[in-house]
Design a protein around this motif. Structure first.
Motif, PDB file in Angstrom:
ATOM      1  N   LEU A  19       0.846  -1.181   0.000  1.00  0.00           N
ATOM      2  CA  LEU A  19       0.000   0.000   0.000  1.00  0.00           C
ATOM      3  C   LEU A  19       0.888   1.239   0.000  1.00  0.00           C
ATOM      4  O   LEU A  19       1.655   1.467   0.938  1.00  0.00           O
ATOM      5  CB  LEU A  19      -0.908   0.013   1.245  1.00  0.00           C
ATOM      6  CG  LEU A  19      -1.882   1.186   1.332  1.00  0.00           C
ATOM      7  CD1 LEU A  19      -2.922   1.122   0.215  1.00  0.00           C
ATOM      8  CD2 LEU A  19      -2.563   1.212   2.699  1.00  0.00           C
ATOM      9  N   PHE A  20       0.815   2.000  -1.075  1.00  0.00           N
ATOM     10  CA  PHE A  20       1.473   3.303  -1.138  1.00  0.00           C
ATOM     11  C   PHE A  20       0.490   4.282  -0.519  1.00  0.00           C
ATOM     12  O   PHE A  20      -0.657   4.376  -0.970  1.00  0.00           O
ATOM     13  CB  PHE A  20       1.794   3.682  -2.588  1.00  0.00           C
ATOM     14  CG  PHE A  20       2.924   2.879  -3.152  1.00  0.00           C
ATOM     15  CD1 PHE A  20       4.228   3.364  -3.137  1.00  0.00           C
ATOM     16  CD2 PHE A  20       2.696   1.621  -3.690  1.00  0.00           C
ATOM     17  CE1 PHE A  20       5.283   2.610  -3.652  1.00  0.00           C
ATOM     18  CE2 PHE A  20       3.734   0.863  -4.211  1.00  0.00           C
ATOM     19  CZ  PHE A  20       5.035   1.361  -4.189  1.00  0.00           C
ATOM     20  N   MET A  21       0.918   4.972   0.528  1.00  0.00           N
ATOM     21  CA  MET A  21      -0.018   5.793   1.292  1.00  0.00           C
ATOM     22  C   MET A  21       0.672   7.041   1.835  1.00  0.00           C
ATOM     23  O   MET A  21       1.896   7.170   1.759  1.00  0.00           O
ATOM     24  CB  MET A  21      -0.578   4.957   2.454  1.00  0.00           C
ATOM     25  CG  MET A  21       0.487   4.497   3.453  1.00  0.00           C
ATOM     26  SD  MET A  21      -0.174   3.495   4.819  1.00  0.00           S
ATOM     27  CE  MET A  21      -1.105   4.714   5.734  1.00  0.00           C
ATOM     28  N   LYS A  22      -0.141   7.920   2.390  1.00  0.00           N
ATOM     29  CA  LYS A  22       0.381   9.105   3.069  1.00  0.00           C
ATOM     30  C   LYS A  22       0.443   8.764   4.550  1.00  0.00           C
ATOM     31  O   LYS A  22      -0.582   8.524   5.178  1.00  0.00           O
ATOM     32  CB  LYS A  22      -0.528  10.314   2.831  1.00  0.00           C
ATOM     33  CG  LYS A  22      -0.521  10.759   1.383  1.00  0.00           C
ATOM     34  CD  LYS A  22      -1.460  11.924   1.150  1.00  0.00           C
ATOM     35  CE  LYS A  22      -1.453  12.316  -0.322  1.00  0.00           C
ATOM     36  NZ  LYS A  22      -2.456  13.347  -0.605  1.00  0.00           N
ATOM     37  N   GLY A  23       1.666   8.702   5.081  1.00  0.00           N
ATOM     38  CA  GLY A  23       1.863   8.312   6.465  1.00  0.00           C
ATOM     39  C   GLY A  23       2.196   6.829   6.554  1.00  0.00           C
ATOM     40  O   GLY A  23       2.625   6.214   5.579  1.00  0.00           O
ATOM     41  N   THR A  24       1.979   6.278   7.742  1.00  0.00           N
ATOM     42  CA  THR A  24       2.275   4.866   7.977  1.00  0.00           C
ATOM     43  C   THR A  24       0.998   4.159   8.429  1.00  0.00           C
ATOM     44  O   THR A  24       0.007   4.818   8.776  1.00  0.00           O
ATOM     45  CB  THR A  24       3.331   4.716   9.089  1.00  0.00           C
ATOM     46  OG1 THR A  24       2.783   5.238  10.313  1.00  0.00           O
ATOM     47  CG2 THR A  24       4.621   5.457   8.742  1.00  0.00           C
ATOM     48  N   ALA A  25       1.051   2.839   8.460  1.00  0.00           N
ATOM     49  CA  ALA A  25      -0.117   2.075   8.917  1.00  0.00           C
ATOM     50  C   ALA A  25      -0.469   2.458  10.361  1.00  0.00           C
ATOM     51  O   ALA A  25      -1.636   2.520  10.731  1.00  0.00           O
ATOM     52  CB  ALA A  25       0.155   0.583   8.800  1.00  0.00           C
ATOM     53  N   ALA A  36      -7.925   2.986   3.978  1.00  0.00           N
ATOM     54  CA  ALA A  36      -7.326   1.869   3.233  1.00  0.00           C
ATOM     55  C   ALA A  36      -6.686   0.867   4.189  1.00  0.00           C
ATOM     56  O   ALA A  36      -6.851  -0.353   4.039  1.00  0.00           O
ATOM     57  CB  ALA A  36      -6.289   2.398   2.242  1.00  0.00           C
ATOM     58  N   VAL A  37      -5.987   1.358   5.205  1.00  0.00           N
ATOM     59  CA  VAL A  37      -5.363   0.476   6.195  1.00  0.00           C
ATOM     60  C   VAL A  37      -6.444  -0.281   6.969  1.00  0.00           C
ATOM     61  O   VAL A  37      -6.335  -1.494   7.179  1.00  0.00           O
ATOM     62  CB  VAL A  37      -4.458   1.284   7.165  1.00  0.00           C
ATOM     63  CG1 VAL A  37      -4.019   0.429   8.347  1.00  0.00           C
ATOM     64  CG2 VAL A  37      -3.251   1.833   6.415  1.00  0.00           C
ATOM     65  N   MET A  48       1.374  -6.647   5.367  1.00  0.00           N
ATOM     66  CA  MET A  48       1.382  -5.696   4.267  1.00  0.00           C
ATOM     67  C   MET A  48       2.608  -4.813   4.373  1.00  0.00           C
ATOM     68  O   MET A  48       3.096  -4.528   5.466  1.00  0.00           O
ATOM     69  CB  MET A  48       0.115  -4.854   4.241  1.00  0.00           C
ATOM     70  CG  MET A  48       0.047  -3.792   5.304  1.00  0.00           C
ATOM     71  SD  MET A  48      -1.406  -2.767   5.086  1.00  0.00           S
ATOM     72  CE  MET A  48      -2.175  -2.981   6.669  1.00  0.00           C
ATOM     73  N   VAL A  49       3.103  -4.417   3.218  1.00  0.00           N
ATOM     74  CA  VAL A  49       4.189  -3.448   3.160  1.00  0.00           C
ATOM     75  C   VAL A  49       3.543  -2.106   2.864  1.00  0.00           C
ATOM     76  O   VAL A  49       2.728  -1.994   1.943  1.00  0.00           O
ATOM     77  CB  VAL A  49       5.192  -3.823   2.045  1.00  0.00           C
ATOM     78  CG1 VAL A  49       6.201  -2.712   1.824  1.00  0.00           C
ATOM     79  CG2 VAL A  49       5.884  -5.133   2.385  1.00  0.00           C
ATOM     80  N   THR A  50       3.865  -1.098   3.665  1.00  0.00           N
ATOM     81  CA  THR A  50       3.359   0.244   3.371  1.00  0.00           C
ATOM     82  C   THR A  50       4.533   1.133   3.007  1.00  0.00           C
ATOM     83  O   THR A  50       5.630   0.989   3.550  1.00  0.00           O
ATOM     84  CB  THR A  50       2.592   0.853   4.571  1.00  0.00           C
ATOM     85  OG1 THR A  50       3.453   0.933   5.704  1.00  0.00           O
ATOM     86  CG2 THR A  50       1.357   0.027   4.908  1.00  0.00           C
ATOM     87  N   VAL A  51       4.281   2.012   2.062  1.00  0.00           N
ATOM     88  CA  VAL A  51       5.293   2.971   1.622  1.00  0.00           C
ATOM     89  C   VAL A  51       4.722   4.363   1.858  1.00  0.00           C
ATOM     90  O   VAL A  51       3.677   4.707   1.302  1.00  0.00           O
ATOM     91  CB  VAL A  51       5.643   2.772   0.130  1.00  0.00           C
ATOM     92  CG1 VAL A  51       6.658   3.817  -0.312  1.00  0.00           C
ATOM     93  CG2 VAL A  51       6.158   1.362  -0.128  1.00  0.00           C
ATOM     94  N   ASN A  52       5.394   5.141   2.695  1.00  0.00           N
ATOM     95  CA  ASN A  52       4.963   6.502   2.992  1.00  0.00           C
ATOM     96  C   ASN A  52       5.471   7.434   1.895  1.00  0.00           C
ATOM     97  O   ASN A  52       6.646   7.776   1.864  1.00  0.00           O
ATOM     98  CB  ASN A  52       5.502   6.920   4.363  1.00  0.00           C
ATOM     99  CG  ASN A  52       5.051   8.309   4.763  1.00  0.00           C
ATOM    100  OD1 ASN A  52       4.390   9.015   4.002  1.00  0.00           O
ATOM    101  ND2 ASN A  52       5.416   8.715   5.963  1.00  0.00           N
ATOM    102  N   VAL A  53       4.575   7.843   1.014  1.00  0.00           N
ATOM    103  CA  VAL A  53       4.979   8.688  -0.120  1.00  0.00           C
ATOM    104  C   VAL A  53       5.362  10.099   0.317  1.00  0.00           C
ATOM    105  O   VAL A  53       5.980  10.826  -0.459  1.00  0.00           O
ATOM    106  CB  VAL A  53       3.888   8.749  -1.214  1.00  0.00           C
ATOM    107  CG1 VAL A  53       3.588   7.368  -1.763  1.00  0.00           C
ATOM    108  CG2 VAL A  53       2.626   9.420  -0.706  1.00  0.00           C
ATOM    109  N   LEU A  54       5.010  10.470   1.535  1.00  0.00           N
ATOM    110  CA  LEU A  54       5.363  11.807   2.022  1.00  0.00           C
ATOM    111  C   LEU A  54       6.852  11.922   2.330  1.00  0.00           C
ATOM    112  O   LEU A  54       7.384  13.018   2.436  1.00  0.00           O
ATOM    113  CB  LEU A  54       4.541  12.160   3.269  1.00  0.00           C
ATOM    114  CG  LEU A  54       3.027  12.218   3.062  1.00  0.00           C
ATOM    115  CD1 LEU A  54       2.326  12.517   4.383  1.00  0.00           C
ATOM    116  CD2 LEU A  54       2.656  13.247   2.007  1.00  0.00           C
ATOM    117  N   GLU A  55       7.536  10.780   2.467  1.00  0.00           N
ATOM    118  CA  GLU A  55       8.964  10.802   2.785  1.00  0.00           C
ATOM    119  C   GLU A  55       9.840  11.061   1.561  1.00  0.00           C
ATOM    120  O   GLU A  55      10.996  11.422   1.712  1.00  0.00           O
ATOM    121  CB  GLU A  55       9.382   9.465   3.415  1.00  0.00           C
ATOM    122  CG  GLU A  55       8.829   9.262   4.805  1.00  0.00           C
ATOM    123  CD  GLU A  55       9.235   7.937   5.407  1.00  0.00           C
ATOM    124  OE1 GLU A  55       9.713   7.043   4.671  1.00  0.00           O
ATOM    125  OE2 GLU A  55       9.065   7.788   6.623  1.00  0.00           O
TER     126      GLU A  55
END
Length: 103
Positions: A19-25, A36-37, A48-55
């Motif tokens: 899940l590419f998302m804003k922030g973390t799970a 979504a989480v 699940m692997v989450t990717v924080n796009v804000l970083e």
């Protein structure tokens, strides 16, 4: 293919649920990412692997180009782009998402 595009492709290919998302799970930074989480957890997803796009602005832009989808969050299951928060909600409500995640 740029380094970011290669990294995204590798990430979605090597992990069953990304899940590419804003922030973390643990600390989503927008309502759509939080929802979504919640949906994924309701489906019983634990790894699940989450990717924080804000970083990373390059990843934030790169994922939009990779999927040709303009918004975040973005869900990938087994390397396939599923959609954003609204699509995840629809699929969850009709049972499709649970089925997809169980296979």
């Amino acid at each position: 293919m740029s380094d970011v595009q290669s990294w995204i492709k590798e990430t979605v290919s090597q992990n069953p649920v990304v899940l590419f998302m804003k922030g973390t799970a643990q600390f989503p930074q927008c309502g759509f990412s939080g929802r979504a989480v919640q949906v994924l957890k309701a489906c019983g997803v634990q790894n699940m692997v989450t990717v924080n796009v804000l970083e990373d602005p390059e990843v934030r832009q790169g994922i939009k180009e990779f999927s040709q989808w303009p918004t975040i969050p973005q869900l990938y299951v087994k390397g396939e782009f599923i959609g954003g928060s609204d699509i995840m909600n629809e699929m969850f409500e009709n049972g499709e998402l649970q089925t997809l995640l169980k296979d």
